[in-house]
Design a protein around this motif. Structure first.
Motif, PDB file in Angstrom:
ATOM      1  N   ALA A  18       0.851  -1.188   0.000  1.00 18.68           N
ATOM      2  CA  ALA A  18       0.000   0.000   0.000  1.00 18.68           C
ATOM      3  C   ALA A  18       0.882   1.231   0.000  1.00 18.68           C
ATOM      4  CB  ALA A  18      -0.918  -0.001   1.233  1.00 18.68           C
ATOM      5  N   PHE A  19       0.541   2.207  -0.818  1.00 13.65           N
ATOM      6  CA  PHE A  19       1.329   3.436  -0.845  1.00 13.65           C
ATOM      7  C   PHE A  19       0.463   4.599  -1.300  1.00 13.65           C
ATOM      8  CE2 PHE A  19       2.135   0.898  -4.641  1.00 13.65           C
ATOM      9  CZ  PHE A  19       1.824   1.762  -5.681  1.00 13.65           C
ATOM     10  N   ILE A  20       0.878   5.764  -0.859  1.00 15.94           N
ATOM     11  CA  ILE A  20       0.263   7.005  -1.311  1.00 15.94           C
ATOM     12  C   ILE A  20       1.211   7.619  -2.315  1.00 15.94           C
ATOM     13  CG2 ILE A  20      -0.352   9.340  -0.617  1.00 15.94           C
ATOM     14  CD1 ILE A  20      -1.216   8.160   2.065  1.00 15.94           C
ATOM     15  N   HIS A  21       0.693   8.060  -3.427  1.00 14.61           N
ATOM     16  CA  HIS A  21       1.567   8.678  -4.414  1.00 14.61           C
ATOM     17  C   HIS A  21       0.859   9.837  -5.095  1.00 14.61           C
ATOM     18  CE1 HIS A  21       0.174   5.609  -7.742  1.00 14.61           C
ATOM     19  NE2 HIS A  21      -0.804   6.006  -6.983  1.00 14.61           N
ATOM     20  N   SER A  22       1.650  10.735  -5.622  1.00 15.18           N
ATOM     21  CA  SER A  22       1.150  11.870  -6.378  1.00 15.18           C
ATOM     22  C   SER A  22       1.685  11.749  -7.790  1.00 15.18           C
ATOM     23  CB  SER A  22       1.611  13.174  -5.729  1.00 15.18           C
ATOM     24  OG  SER A  22       0.990  14.269  -6.367  1.00 15.18           O
ATOM     25  N   ILE A  23       0.788  11.714  -8.763  1.00 11.83           N
ATOM     26  CA  ILE A  23       1.162  11.389 -10.140  1.00 11.83           C
ATOM     27  C   ILE A  23       1.350  12.655 -10.970  1.00 11.83           C
ATOM     28  CG2 ILE A  23       0.241  10.429 -12.288  1.00 11.83           C
ATOM     29  CD1 ILE A  23       1.264   8.321 -10.464  1.00 11.83           C
ATOM     30  N   ASN A  24       2.472  12.694 -11.678  1.00 14.77           N
ATOM     31  CA  ASN A  24       2.626  13.670 -12.763  1.00 14.77           C
ATOM     32  C   ASN A  24       2.323  12.949 -14.074  1.00 14.77           C
ATOM     33  OD1 ASN A  24       3.321  15.984 -14.202  1.00 14.77           O
ATOM     34  ND2 ASN A  24       5.411  15.251 -14.464  1.00 14.77           N
ATOM     35  N   GLY A  25       2.844  11.762 -14.201  1.00 10.49           N
ATOM     36  CA  GLY A  25       2.537  10.925 -15.347  1.00 10.49           C
ATOM     37  C   GLY A  25       3.118   9.549 -15.111  1.00 10.49           C
ATOM     38  N   LEU A  26       2.369   8.508 -15.427  1.00 12.12           N
ATOM     39  CA  LEU A  26       2.862   7.136 -15.233  1.00 12.12           C
ATOM     40  C   LEU A  26       2.712   6.408 -16.560  1.00 12.12           C
ATOM     41  CD1 LEU A  26       3.916   4.956 -13.348  1.00 12.12           C
ATOM     42  CD2 LEU A  26       1.552   4.422 -12.760  1.00 12.12           C
ATOM     43  N   GLU A  27       3.822   5.989 -17.155  1.00 14.91           N
ATOM     44  CA  GLU A  27       3.780   5.377 -18.480  1.00 14.91           C
ATOM     45  C   GLU A  27       3.003   4.078 -18.454  1.00 14.91           C
ATOM     46  OE1 GLU A  27       8.143   3.215 -18.074  1.00 14.91           O
ATOM     47  OE2 GLU A  27       7.896   5.045 -19.260  1.00 14.91           O
ATOM     48  N   MET A  28       2.581   3.687 -19.643  1.00 11.02           N
ATOM     49  CA  MET A  28       1.806   2.454 -19.756  1.00 11.02           C
ATOM     50  C   MET A  28       2.593   1.288 -19.172  1.00 11.02           C
ATOM     51  SD  MET A  28      -0.084   2.704 -23.419  1.00 11.02           S
ATOM     52  CE  MET A  28      -1.253   4.038 -23.733  1.00 11.02           C
ATOM     53  N   HIS A  29       1.927   0.516 -18.357  1.00 13.30           N
ATOM     54  CA  HIS A  29       2.593  -0.612 -17.731  1.00 13.30           C
ATOM     55  C   HIS A  29       1.549  -1.619 -17.287  1.00 13.30           C
ATOM     56  CE1 HIS A  29       1.249   1.629 -14.233  1.00 13.30           C
ATOM     57  NE2 HIS A  29       1.557   0.605 -13.460  1.00 13.30           N
ATOM     58  N   TRP A  30       1.996  -2.716 -16.797  1.00 13.23           N
ATOM     59  CA  TRP A  30       1.127  -3.760 -16.282  1.00 13.23           C
ATOM     60  C   TRP A  30       1.889  -4.542 -15.235  1.00 13.23           C
ATOM     61  CZ3 TRP A  30       2.933  -3.155 -21.152  1.00 13.23           C
ATOM     62  CH2 TRP A  30       3.976  -4.010 -21.553  1.00 13.23           C
ATOM     63  N   HIS A  31       1.174  -5.270 -14.419  1.00  9.58           N
ATOM     64  CA  HIS A  31       1.823  -6.065 -13.381  1.00  9.58           C
ATOM     65  C   HIS A  31       0.890  -7.197 -12.984  1.00  9.58           C
ATOM     66  CE1 HIS A  31      -0.779  -3.407 -11.084  1.00  9.58           C
ATOM     67  NE2 HIS A  31      -0.045  -2.376 -11.450  1.00  9.58           N
ATOM     68  N   ASN A  32       1.462  -8.184 -12.358  1.00 10.56           N
ATOM     69  CA  ASN A  32       0.690  -9.358 -11.970  1.00 10.56           C
ATOM     70  C   ASN A  32      -0.305  -9.046 -10.858  1.00 10.56           C
ATOM     71  OD1 ASN A  32       0.191 -12.280 -12.115  1.00 10.56           O
ATOM     72  ND2 ASN A  32       1.077 -12.311 -10.055  1.00 10.56           N
ATOM     73  N   GLU A  33      -0.010  -8.017 -10.049  1.00 10.78           N
ATOM     74  CA  GLU A  33      -0.863  -7.693  -8.901  1.00 10.78           C
ATOM     75  C   GLU A  33      -2.186  -7.066  -9.343  1.00 10.78           C
ATOM     76  OE1 GLU A  33       3.221  -8.091  -7.717  1.00 10.78           O
ATOM     77  OE2 GLU A  33       2.292  -6.710  -9.166  1.00 10.78           O
ATOM     78  N   MET A  34      -3.216  -7.384  -8.613  1.00  8.94           N
ATOM     79  CA  MET A  34      -4.479  -6.667  -8.725  1.00  8.94           C
ATOM     80  C   MET A  34      -4.314  -5.355  -7.958  1.00  8.94           C
ATOM     81  SD  MET A  34      -8.168  -7.873  -7.208  1.00  8.94           S
ATOM     82  CE  MET A  34      -8.339  -9.250  -8.348  1.00  8.94           C
TER      83      MET A  34
END
Length: 855
Positions: A18-34
């Motif tokens: 669990a994390f708190i984050h502030s986004i400027n931009g997050l490139e397209m990605h994927w991961h095994n986690e829901m």
């Protein structure tokens, strides 16, 4: 594209992050986690596959395993909570869970249909809360919450399963997509064609175009433009390159093409975007480049983190009220045995050496004097330290008709006479600068303490000499030689308490110390009264010691201030310098300075700082010199609501007992809330520094000293959260249950701290159950028990029980004063070899048992 993370907790032994984050931009990605994303503040655009969604505050979305997604900021700042869960973990319980695709998007439904999403928000809040509290067995609690959350999702939201054949196809597609994206990113600056990639992947160009559109939600050219725009945005706000230079460096064929695509995506021109966002990204750069303490001391990316988390934690309440108290029903059990005839270790009760208050002239008020008189009658401190003996409101310096300075000691005499009357000696901070001899107009505090140097050092030293001579003439040389004279206050905080550099202070100290010693060599003078951060953040103190060794000026004691918070001092000083350049008064900065974002050092900060002080002194000096902590508290902020709570009682006791032998005195800042660094507090319990509030109500912190004052002369046993002392055949047992701040509060989040609820910011801890056995004790004894906790002796907690009334009547104040005392029980026993007792100490609680031998 960039993403900035602030990790709350990442546990290796839990299937969750669990994390708190502030986004400027997050490139397209994927991961095994829901992944479940909850917008805590602001808004973002999220693309999942070929669907684009706009999420605002309170919206949530579930992104399934291996779903391709990216996130971009809007014109608003944002703060997101992300909770990632490993679906493989649930396969043992729900074999097909790693192939499940759940449809959970709150923003597709109206307010009337948010109840089921509120329950998801509740589980998210509970997980974050437990990760933060980290109480005993918290992993088990989180594990159960995760299972309940996933069960709720399966039972209340639409879902389908991906078949094995399709799953294999998806994995193949993801591998291919990863290869395509990597090739595009590596060759972005030149013209990359779809045909080139098709040849590389051995695919038909039309199939490849359809594949990219289906998997990424954008066409090949749109994706190229997105990547190029992202690169351009970074250059716009981090370089001085022209728009033309940036457009070509980012891979656009022309400035016209760059401007067109930029306006379509961002709704403004590149020039407009540069103006609006340069400050935002500069703040990010500062955070990345600052040291650990500075990094943690800011609110994240200038977003109101406290408000965001306060909103999140409101979702704890619909399903349970566990956070209203530590939801731990089991007790920590401990056995304490001691031999009453054991030879003890004599010690100095250094905590009674020094107490403090804010400024000299406040000591002329009747209500203030009544409080000090009561403090001395019940506890009895030896010295009192304060600001402003020379400040304008003491009216010492005056001009006569010949424009010469003459001194008026009337208010000084009134104050010092009162000290003598209540049997307390002055620990005199020599400061601040009288207007008549000031060099400049910089001031601090509401009462405008002048922090400048003197326009002529001789005017200052003459004032010091005449002041001490007057005191000697009035009270006698032998008496004044027992006092302490401290040179100034926190000169390391340039433009806060001292206008000038450290070299100027070193010379100022030297001349002041020489002036004091010119009257009598036995007078005690010292300093430099610097902050705890100056010891660890820079070489200020080392330079002072070096200057001392080279110049050999008088230095009878060292003084320091210790508070548990860290500040970004460099940034604060820069802001203050800017205010001076703009012609603003420094006192205008007081509120910003006091309310600046802060983090807290660890539980042992006082102990660690004293060790650091001792180590630095031993390395530089070959002789013993007294060390005094002339300011110390659980917070440096005079409106911190924790100050009124039972926590501070255990903070005082724990730190004082742990630091025995480390220091000559430690002066709690301050004994009373009657102080005016800022305007007087409005609420009866406004979080003031004092042991006693404005109305004369004693806080739990007051009774910490009250109970400490009842300890004996020898320590016969001391352990984790207890001490046993004796005087002759009398025995004293002091036990406490100290819980420090939780992770969120340590990192500057105050969302769980309100005027009426002040106990949610501490680590999860159990009540203590103690089996006490005092052996080898016989005879007739008077047994007195004192209990101090939220139910016994806490004026604040009783005030809350009353309904938190303000502007209280005398009847209401009298009621609270009657309640504001530890519970006391007395019994008389004839002991035949041992005394046994079972103690129950709640969190933030203290219990003292005294066994007094009777004839």
């Amino acid at each position: 594209m960039k993403c900035f993370y602030e990790v709350i907790r990442a546990e290796e032994n839990l299937p969750i992050k669990a994390f708190i984050h502030s986004i400027n931009g997050l490139e397209m990605h994927w991961h095994n986690e829901m992944e479940i994303i909850l917008v805590l503040q602001g808004s973002v655009n999220i693309r999942v596959g070929n669907e684009l969604y706009s999420l605002s505050e309170n919206d949530l979305i579930l992104i399934n395993s291996n779903e391709i997604h990216n996130i971009n900021k809007t014109k608003e700042e944002n703060m997101l909570l992300a909770v990632q869960m490993n679906p493989s973990y649930y396969s043992a319980y729900y074999p097909r869970f790693n192939k499940i695709m759940i449809d959970c998007k709150s923003f597709l439904y109206g307010k009337e249909a948010q109840e089921r999403f509120d329950i998801v928000r509740h589980y998210l809040a509970k997980i974050v809360w437990e990760l933060n509290k980290k109480g005993k067995g918290y992993q088990l609690i989180i594990g159960s919450e995760i299972h309940l959350l996933t069960a709720y999702l399966v039972n209340n939201f639409d879902y389908h399963f991906i078949e094995d054949e399709k799953s294999a196809s998806i994995n193949k597609d993801i591998h291919r997509l990863q290869s395509i994206i990597s090739f595009i990113n590596e060759n972005l600056e030149r013209k990359v064609t779809l045909q080139e990639i098709a040849d590389r992947e051995k695919l038909n160009v039309y199939y490849l175009s359809h594949f990219i559109k289906k998997k990424m939600g954008v066409s090949f050219q749109e994706y190229i433009n997105i990547i190029r725009l992202d690169k351009a945005v970074n250059s716009l706000t981090s370089t001085n390159k022209t728009i033309t230079e940036i457009s070509y460096a980012s891979g656009f064929p022309s400035t016209k093409s760059f401007n067109k695509n930029f306006k379509i995506t961002y709704g403004c021109s590149p020039t407009e975007h540069r103006k609006e966002n340069t400050k935002y990204l500069n703040n990010i750069k500062k955070i990345e480049n600052t040291n650990f303490h500075e990094k943690k001391s800011r609110t994240y990316l200038d977003v109101d983190r406290n408000a965001a988390l306060k909103k999140l934690f409101t979702y704890l309440k619909p399903l349970d009220n566990e956070i209203q108290d530590d939801n731990v029903t089991t007790n920590d059990k401990e056995a304490i045995s001691v031999n009453a005839k054991k030879k003890g270790m004599y010690y100095v009760p250094y905590w009674k050496k020094l107490i403090t208050y804010s400024r000299a002239s406040e000591g002329l008020r009747k209500s203030w004097q009544n409080q000090l008189k009561e403090l001395q009658n019940e506890i009895g401190f030896e010295y009192i330290r304060f600001h402003g003996i020379f400040s304008d409101d003491m009216m010492i310096c005056n001009f006569n008709e010949e424009n010469n300075i003459v001194y008026n000691w009337y208010y000084v005499d009134e104050l010092l006479d009162f000290f003598k009357k209540v049997n307390i000696k002055p620990f005199i901070e020599l400061g601040f600068m009288p207007s008549e001899i000031k060099k400049s107009d910089e001031t601090v505090f509401w009462w405008k303490a002048n922090i400048s140097q003197p326009k002529d050092i001789k005017l200052w030293t003459d004032l010091v000499v005449e002041f001490i001579k007057h005191c000697i003439n009035r009270y006698g040389l032998k008496e004044v030689e027992t006092w302490y004279f401290e040179v100034w206050n926190e000169p390391d905080l340039e433009y806060v308490f001292w206008v000038g550099g450290k070299e100027e202070y070193f010379e100022f100290y030297k001349q002041t110390a020489l002036a004091v010693k010119s009257i009598s060599e036995k007078l005690r003078v010292g300093g430099p009264a610097i902050t705890y951060q100056a010891l660890s953040d820079n070489a200020w103190f080392e330079d002072f010691l070096l200057y001392y060794n080279k110049n050999n000026f008088p230095l009878d004691f060292f003084s320091f201030h210790i508070y548990p918070e860290a500040y970004s001092l460099q940034e604060a000083v820069e802001n203050l310098k800017m205010m001076i350049e703009q012609g603003k008064k420094l006192e205008e900065s007081d509120k910003n300075w006091e309310e600046a974002p802060r983090i807290y050092y660890g539980k042992d900060n006082t102990y660690d700082t004293l060790n650091l002080i001792n180590d630095k002194i031993k390395k530089s000096l070959n002789h013993y010199t007294e060390i005094h902590i002339t300011e110390w508290n659980a917070s440096a902020y005079n409106r911190n609501l924790i100050h009124d709570t039972c926590f501070v009682a255990t903070f005082i006791i724990s730190n004082i007992l742990k630091c025995i032998g480390k220091v000559n005195s430690i002066g709690y800042w301050t004994f009373t809330d009657i102080m005016e660094e800022t305007k007087a507090g409005i609420s009866a319990f406004h979080g003031g520094f004092g042991l006693i509030n404005n109305n004369g109500l004693k806080k739990p912190s007051y009774f910490a000293y009250y109970l400490l004052s009842k300890l004996g002369k020898e320590i016969i046993e001391q352990g984790e959260e207890y001490i046993i002392t004796k005087t002759d055949e009398d025995i004293q047992v002091l036990v406490y249950n100290y819980a420090y701040f939780d992770d969120l509060f340590l990192n500057g989040d105050t969302s769980a701290l309100t005027n009426t609820e002040r106990y949610l910011v501490y680590e999860r801890k159990s009540p203590k159950e103690i089996d006490l056995n005092v052996m080898e004790i016989s005879g007739s004894y008077k047994i007195t028990k004192y209990q101090l906790d939220r139910e016994h002796g806490s004026a604040f907690d009783e005030w809350i029980n009353m309904g938190a009334p303000e502007n209280m009547t005398q009847q209401e104040l009298n009621y609270l004063k009657g309640k504001a005392h530890p519970k006391m029980t007395i019994e008389y026993l004839k002991l035949n070899g041992e005394y046994k007792e079972k103690l129950y100490i709640p969190v933030h609680g203290v219990e003292l048992i005294t066994l007094e031998k009777k004839l």
